[in-house]
Write a protein that holds these residues in place. Structure first.
Motif, short mmCIF file in Angstrom:
data_model
loop_
_atom_site.label_atom_id
_atom_site.label_comp_id
_atom_site.label_asym_id
_atom_site.label_seq_id
_atom_site.Cartn_x
_atom_site.Cartn_y
_atom_site.Cartn_z
N ASN A 1 0.83 -1.21 0.00
CA ASN A 1 0.00 0.00 0.00
C ASN A 1 0.86 1.26 0.00
OD1 ASN A 1 -2.27 -1.60 0.06
ND2 ASN A 1 -2.51 -1.47 2.29
N PHE A 2 1.95 1.21 0.78
CA PHE A 2 2.87 2.34 0.85
C PHE A 2 3.51 2.61 -0.51
CE2 PHE A 2 7.31 3.78 1.57
CZ PHE A 2 7.03 5.05 2.07
N LYS B 1 2.33 1.74 -3.41
CA LYS B 1 1.30 2.20 -4.34
C LYS B 1 1.04 3.70 -4.15
CE LYS B 1 -3.38 1.13 -5.96
NZ LYS B 1 -4.01 2.45 -5.76
N THR B 2 0.98 4.12 -2.88
CA THR B 2 0.75 5.54 -2.58
C THR B 2 1.91 6.39 -3.10
OG1 THR B 2 -0.49 4.96 -0.59
CG2 THR B 2 0.35 7.21 -0.74
N GLN B 3 3.13 5.90 -2.90
CA GLN B 3 4.31 6.61 -3.42
C GLN B 3 4.23 6.77 -4.93
OE1 GLN B 3 7.82 4.47 -2.00
NE2 GLN B 3 8.37 6.25 -0.78
N GLU C 1 1.57 6.71 -6.86
CA GLU C 1 0.48 7.61 -7.25
C GLU C 1 0.89 9.06 -7.03
OE1 GLU C 1 -2.70 6.19 -4.88
OE2 GLU C 1 -3.33 4.66 -6.32
N CYS C 2 1.59 9.31 -5.92
CA CYS C 2 2.06 10.68 -5.64
C CYS C 2 3.08 11.13 -6.68
CB CYS C 2 2.66 10.76 -4.26
SG CYS C 2 1.45 10.64 -2.91
N THR D 1 1.31 12.01 -9.76
CA THR D 1 0.57 13.28 -9.67
C THR D 1 1.47 14.48 -9.92
OG1 THR D 1 -0.93 12.31 -8.04
CG2 THR D 1 -0.83 14.70 -8.14
#
Length: 276
Positions: free
Chosen positions: A263-264, A266-268, A270-271, A274
């Motif tokens: 999850n971490f 994936k968040t990285q 996505e950021c 962005t």
């Protein structure tokens, strides 16, 4: 007071059976490493036994040899009740660490990055090269390791030679650089003192056991909250609730940690996307 193993077992078992990574199609890859004879292969078999509700042997293990029994890099999937489906986590066993020979630390580092393909035969004399046919030049996320698990026998914590300890530290440093979380499993806990041999529920009560775990934590840097005592299935012909509970406690932490890592990442990603 030791918690109710029966209640904890059922709760942890249900958690594991219902576990599903948030990322669709993701599998949690768990890499086991540690000294020769630590019980890496036996732990995989023990997890299978707990989840199948019977003694189950998928991985060949040998407790009599002084050298590593595992020679090839192999991914072990665990089938569910429906033989067409599998649990969303897999295990990789690896050749044991030895002071002089054994698996190369560089090979483990490549495995962490997903560079080692199934079937690669470890060679104590030389590390893997990019020209090797089992070298994965374009690893997918499912090829990469999401949790690194160090397996160490309770009886040898204070007897590990400096070279083996240094290898464990080096592997841990590489995993940390890749943001891969680490867990430790202390095996063969029933062999270190009569109180645990007679009753596994005493494992968290025995001061000597706690001292062993603290010593290992201090030597390699893995925090006590990520070190779990277990007894693998070895000579038993039937499953045992206390053995199951300890294995499930470790397994629940391992897959939860792996899920958090995914999850971490994936968040990285996505950021980064962005702000790209």
């Amino acid at each position: 007071m030791f918690p109710s193993l029966s209640r904890d077992k059922q709760s942890a078992l249900q958690f594991v059976k219902n576990f599903k990574p948030h990322v669709e199609g993701q599998q949690i890859r768990i890499l086991l490493h540690g000294p020769v004879g630590a019980g890496k292969s036996s732990f995989i078999n023990s997890v299978q036994s707990v989840l199948h509700g019977r003694i189950y042997t998928q991985v060949l293990a040998d407790n009599t040899s002084g050298s590593s029994f595992t020679k090839k890099y192999t991914t072990y999937k665990i089938p569910k009740e429906d033989p067409q489906s599998f649990y969303p986590f897999v295990f990789n066993d690896i050749m044991g660490l030895e002071p002089i020979k054994g698996v190369h630390v560089d090979d483990i580092n490549l495995a962490l990055k997903g560079r080692v393909m199934d079937g690669y035969r470890f060679n104590p004399e030389s590390k893997m090269s990019e020209k090797d046919p089992f070298y994965n030049s374009s690893p997918a996320d499912n090829d990469k390791v999401h949790v690194l698990v160090c397996v160490i026998p309770a009886s040898t914590v204070s007897q590990m030679d400096d070279k083996t300890v240094q290898k464990i530290r080096d592997i841990r440093m590489e995993a940390s650089a890749l943001d891969i979380p680490q867990v430790a499993i202390v095996t063969k806990i029933d062999e270190i003192c009569p109180e645990i041999t007679d009753n596994l529920q005493n494992v968290y009560k025995v001061k000597y056991m706690k001292e062993k775990m603290e010593q290992f934590s201090a030597e390699v840097g893995i925090p006590m909250t990520s070190i779990f005592p277990v007894k693998n299935y070895h000579e038993e012909i039937d499953i045992n609730s206390d053995i199951d509970s300890l294995i499930l406690s470790a397994l629940k932490h391992i897959i939860t940690t792996g899920g958090d890592h995914v999850n971490f990442k994936k968040t990285q990603s996505e950021c980064s996307g962005t702000w790209a």
